[in-house]
Every structure is written in C-alpha cells, then in structure tokens.
Design a protein around this motif. Structure first.
Motif, PDB file in Angstrom:
ATOM      1  N   GLY A   7       0.803  -1.212   0.000  1.00  0.00           N
ATOM      2  CA  GLY A   7       0.000   0.000   0.000  1.00  0.00           C
ATOM      3  C   GLY A   7       0.833   1.257   0.000  1.00  0.00           C
ATOM      4  N   THR A   8       2.155   1.107   0.071  1.00  0.00           N
ATOM      5  CA  THR A   8       3.070   2.238   0.000  1.00  0.00           C
ATOM      6  C   THR A   8       3.781   2.227  -1.345  1.00  0.00           C
ATOM      7  N   HIS A   9       4.562   3.266  -1.606  1.00  0.00           N
ATOM      8  CA  HIS A   9       5.375   3.339  -2.813  1.00  0.00           C
ATOM      9  C   HIS A   9       6.407   2.206  -2.811  1.00  0.00           C
ATOM     10  N   PRO A  10       6.661   1.515  -3.933  1.00  0.00           N
ATOM     11  CA  PRO A  10       6.125   1.777  -5.276  1.00  0.00           C
ATOM     12  C   PRO A  10       4.882   0.973  -5.626  1.00  0.00           C
ATOM     13  N   GLY A  11       4.320   0.213  -4.682  1.00  0.00           N
ATOM     14  CA  GLY A  11       3.079  -0.486  -4.967  1.00  0.00           C
ATOM     15  C   GLY A  11       3.226  -1.985  -4.918  1.00  0.00           C
ATOM     16  N   GLY A  12       2.309  -2.675  -5.632  1.00  0.00           N
ATOM     17  CA  GLY A  12       2.185  -4.118  -5.526  1.00  0.00           C
ATOM     18  C   GLY A  12       3.122  -4.902  -6.405  1.00  0.00           C
ATOM     19  N   GLY A  13       2.884  -6.213  -6.412  1.00  0.00           N
ATOM     20  CA  GLY A  13       3.776  -7.133  -7.094  1.00  0.00           C
ATOM     21  C   GLY A  13       4.826  -7.647  -6.120  1.00  0.00           C
ATOM     22  N   VAL A  14       5.409  -8.793  -6.444  1.00  0.00           N
ATOM     23  CA  VAL A  14       6.430  -9.372  -5.573  1.00  0.00           C
ATOM     24  C   VAL A  14       7.762  -8.721  -5.922  1.00  0.00           C
ATOM     25  N   THR A  15       7.974  -7.518  -5.399  1.00  0.00           N
ATOM     26  CA  THR A  15       9.190  -6.760  -5.677  1.00  0.00           C
ATOM     27  C   THR A  15      10.112  -6.678  -4.466  1.00  0.00           C
TER      28      THR A  15
END
Length: 531
Positions: free
Chosen positions: A503-511
């Motif tokens: 929910g924070t920068h840079p967002g979703g995905g398995v990063t």
C-alpha cells in the motif's frame, strides 16, 4: 523483554524489512497470522501431493538488489526465465508469443502486420528507456511534497538529478504514460487487433480499471522494470518450488540475520500510548512490547482495524476509508491428469513455451467485462491467464499430474446478488468454460480444482476487499500519493509506526521494494534520534 521492532505480517515485504532491520542489529520479530509465512507469495497443497502457487504465480519484478542482499539464490531460490515471457492464444487457433528478444517477437508479429512489426521495435525501445529512467525511484522514498526550507530544496535537487538526463520527447512520453489510457496508446501505434491484445495482456493484472481509463498505460512501464537475479528488464520467471520458495528463502535470511518469526500469531491491536506505538497485542491477548512497529498489512486494515479509533484524527481515518480498493480478480488452481493442449500451439513448442497461455479479450471486450463486474456481475466470458507450471517445475506434483494456475481478471469483490460462498462453483464453471474454448482437453482432465474468490483473498490472505496491491494502482494512488499525499514516506501520524507493505510506494507485485525502502526510513529516523 521487549523488541526493537515488531512487524505485523510475514508477507514478502515484511520479511524484506525484517532482514534489513535485523542485519542492522535491531532485535526484530515478525508476527504472522497464518501457519506459514509469505502472505500472498506462497506455495500450498491443492490436492494430495500436489502443490501450486495459490495466489501470486510468476516472479517478475523481484528486485535484484534484494535477491543479492538476502542471498536468496544461495538459499535455494531458482527462477527459470519464462520463454516466451507472455503468450496470447486466440479464438481462431493462433498463438502470438512475446519472446525475450525483440527481433524474434517482431518476426512473429510480421506474419500479422508488417506495420505493427516495425512499430513494435520502436515502441519497445521507448518503453525500455522510460522504464530505466523510473527504475531508481523504485528503491528510494518518494519526494516529500510537504517539505519546507532547505528540505524542500534538497527534494527538488533530487528530482532534478533523476530527470535531468531525459530529453523533451522522453518527458512528454512519461507524462503520456502516466495520464493516458492503454487503449488509446495501442490504437495510436498498432493497427492489428492481435497486437493490441498482446499489449493488453502485458498490462498490470489486478488493476481495477478498464483499458480506456486515463492512467492505465502506466502498467506497460511496470512490466518493463528489471527483476530477477541478473537485472533483466521485463523479466518473467517460473520459481522452482512455487512462489513460496521466495518467501521461505527470505525467512531463512531473516533468521540468519538474528530476526525472530512467529507463525499462528495474529495481531489484534497495535498498541499506542501518548501518540507513540509501543508494541502489539496478539489475538490470544499476548502483549509484545516494541519501540518501533511496522505494518505489512494494507492501510485500511492497519488504520481502520488494528489502531484504535481514538488514536487517529477523523480526517485521517476518512482519507484512509476513501482509498480505492475493491480488487477485481480471482484465482483458480488445477490439478490435471493431462497437460493442456492449446489450440494453435506450434508442434515444435517446448515445455516452457507450452506453459503459458493468456486468454485475453479485445479492448472492447475487456471494457464490457469491466462494466459487468463493476455492477457486481460475474462476466460470462472471462480474461484468464493460464500457467502450467509443472511443465517447468517437476517438484510440484508426482509424474502424470499437471499443475495449472489461472488468474482471472474483472470479477467483482461485491456481488450484486448472492455471496461468494454460494457462487464459488459458478465462477469455477465459467473459468473452465472459457478455457475450453481454447483447449479441448482441460475440462475432462480435472483431478482437483481450487477456486480462490475475491472474498477468499480477503479472509484467507488478509487482502482488504481482495485487492492484491493493497490499493489500486491508479494515478491518484501512486508515487507521492500512495497511500495518501501527506503520508507517502512510510511514516504515519503515530510516532514509531510505519507501513512496509504494497500500500506504500512503489506499490504491488512481488518486488520487495516497499520492505526495502521502509526499512531504510526506519533506520534513518533511528539514527536521527540518536544524533
């Protein structure tokens, strides 16, 4: 004895943050509600001796820096590049792959349109250039739009350094991607329906928006960011052992760094005294004191569910309530007696190529699906992304059994009629009917089927409203606007409480990026307090 840091939730971002904080010498504990760590990045049994990546299913943007720092490869993580990275199967028994080499993909497209083959090379080069310019922002805090004095000058200087190398054309392109629609972008550059659908299939899955909505073109840039062990732009990879292999390796790194992980330990409340986080209380009543608390839960679950109402202003709570969530996706996982035979798949296709089949509608069809789901209906025809992971990974099932996962786009979290528990079988049936139009043997070879509804994503995996990104990836909720403009730098109105999730920068995905950057923010603040 208390802890320096307590982390709510053992998803991949929580584990990433825990590693860096434990490595810095802080006594760190991760508290996970389920009996396994990983959040939505897990491998689970869907039938006896058959395992699948039940939610997240392809590794794409996992940051190379995190792979290296946590020693994930040394801890057994193996990612086999998808080749092609994406493949669309059409209704007329044709297949269009997007290979890792642009020239090879252009030759595939040339069979459809010479114009589009030439445009593909130009567009791909522009996308890669823009993605490279955005790459540094992924591992640093977004700009502080509320800075004053010298801090404001420093923020301006940082932005200038990041953008000074961009030409006027590149800056214009960046604005177009940030504000333009995917539909208008592909119609401007490509003439064939097939290539337009190929680009639609490469947009961000789980985005709660139709293809013609402004801001949807940004999804193409997300998928061009580098990932994997070798900094490959646009990397897509099969994870041997399923996606849970990533988080199991991360958990090993956390423990080796001195961190503690407790499963079966759901957090009921984040404790606050005099405006400062003092620890957490578990669902069984156990109190765990901590000087700093990081929440890997989404902003709504954190502030509306875990923090007492009296500790936050009404205005802040109202802004949190307005965050757009309502996830538009579901998942169906299959154990099959036969490998899917996709119509039009080349006879010489290897198992890696045969593992991918995206059943994507036209732009207009996607718009219709979105409209139906927006009104709480399950579309009759669905956008389904199929991955037969057992073609590449023999560890998932015994010989003769095949594992296929199907990600479903544009299904509603809130149904117009009935409940998801009542209509679960209907969704499964519609997914099978959609797949059967492209593969004649799947329906007759199903040994077991697991339907993960949007409601299951919420109640099993803790994703509010079933949103896999902890909040929509739209222009109003990205970069320095995520999750809120005044609170986009991982800190919160409660001193000592931070957010570290998607929910924070840079967002979703398995990063792993939110976990990485939030841990740096915590360490920076701790150093500032000591000086």
């Amino acid at each position: 004895m208390g802890y320096d840091v307590a982390i709510v939730g053992g998803g991949h971002n929580g584990l990433t943050a825990a590693f860096y904080l434990a490595r810095a010498g802080l006594r760190t504990i991760v508290l996970e509600r389920r009996e396994i760590v990983g959040g939505a990045c897990v491998t689970e049994e869907i039938a006896p001796s058959v395992r699948a990546s039940t939610t997240s299913y392809i590794a794409s943007m996992l940051r190379p820096e995190i792979v290296a720092d946590l020693g994930l490869a040394e801890r057994g993580l193996r990612m086999v590049p998808c080749e092609p990275g994406l493949q669309v199967v059409f209704e007329d028994a044709r297949v269009l792959p997007w290979w890792s080499t642009h020239e090879r993909t252009a030759e595939e497209i040339r069979r459809i349109s010479a114009h589009d083959a030439d445009a593909f090379g130009r567009v791909t080069e522009r996308l890669h250039e823009l993605a490279r310019s955005l790459q540094p922002f992924f591992l640093e805090e977004p700009p502080n739009m509320y800075a004053t004095g010298w801090s404001k000058l420093r923020e301006g200087r940082r932005l200038f350094r990041r953008f000074r190398h961009l030409s006027g054309d590149q800056l214009s392109d960046l604005v177009r991607f940030a504000t333009g629609s995917l539909g208008e972008f592909v119609e401007r550059h490509f003439e064939s329906d097939e290539v337009r659908r190929l680009y639609l299939a490469n947009n961000v899955y789980g985005m709660h928006a139709p293809p013609y909505r402004p801001g949807t073109a940004i999804g193409l840039l997300f998928h061009m960011l580098s990932g994997g062990e070798h900094h490959i732009q646009g990397f897509n990879g099969h994870v041997i052992g399923g996606m849970g292999s990533i988080t199991q390796a991360m958990a090993s790194a956390v423990r080796d760094a001195g961190g503690e992980i407790r499963t079966g330990s759901g957090v009921a409340r984040i404790d606050v005294r005099d405006g400062r986080a003092t620890g957490v209380t578990l669902e069984d009543g156990t109190e765990i004191p901590a000087r700093t608390v990081l929440s890997n839960a989404d902003p709504k679950r954190t502030f509306l569910g875990l923090v007492e109402k009296s500790q936050l202003s009404e205005d802040f709570r109202a802004d949190i309530e307005k965050i757009a969530m309502a996830g538009p996706c579901a998942k169906v996982n299959f154990a099959l007696d036969e490998e899917p035979r996709w119509n039009g798949m080349p006879e010489d296709a290897g198992p890696n190529q045969r593992s991918l089949a995206t059943l994507v509608p036209t732009l207009e069809g996607a718009q219709r699906m979105y409209d139906r789901h927006r009104w709480g209906e399950i579309p009759d025809e669905l956008w389904v992304d199929c991955v037969t992971s057992s073609n590449v990974d023999e560890t998932l099932a015994p010989p003769g059994t095949h594992v296929m996962t199907a990600f479903v786009q544009y299904v509603p979290f809130a149904l117009r009629s009935g409940t998801w528990d009542e209509r679960r079988d209907e969704l499964g049936r519609k997914v099978v009917e959609t797949i059967s139009r492209y593969s004649g043997n799947v329906a007759t070879s199903i040994r077991a089927m697991q339907v993960v509804t949007p409601l299951d994503l919420e109640r099993t995996y803790g994703l509010t409203e079933g949103n896999i990104f902890h909040g929509d990836l739209n222009v109003e909720q990205l970069f320095f606007m995520r999750p809120l403009p005044a609170w986009s730098r991982y800190r919160t109105p409660i001193d000592g409480l931070y957010l570290c999730g998607a929910g924070t920068h840079p967002g979703g995905g398995v990063t792993g990026a939110p976990g990485y950057v939030s841990s740096r923010a915590v360490l920076k603040d701790l150093r500032r307090r000591r000086s």
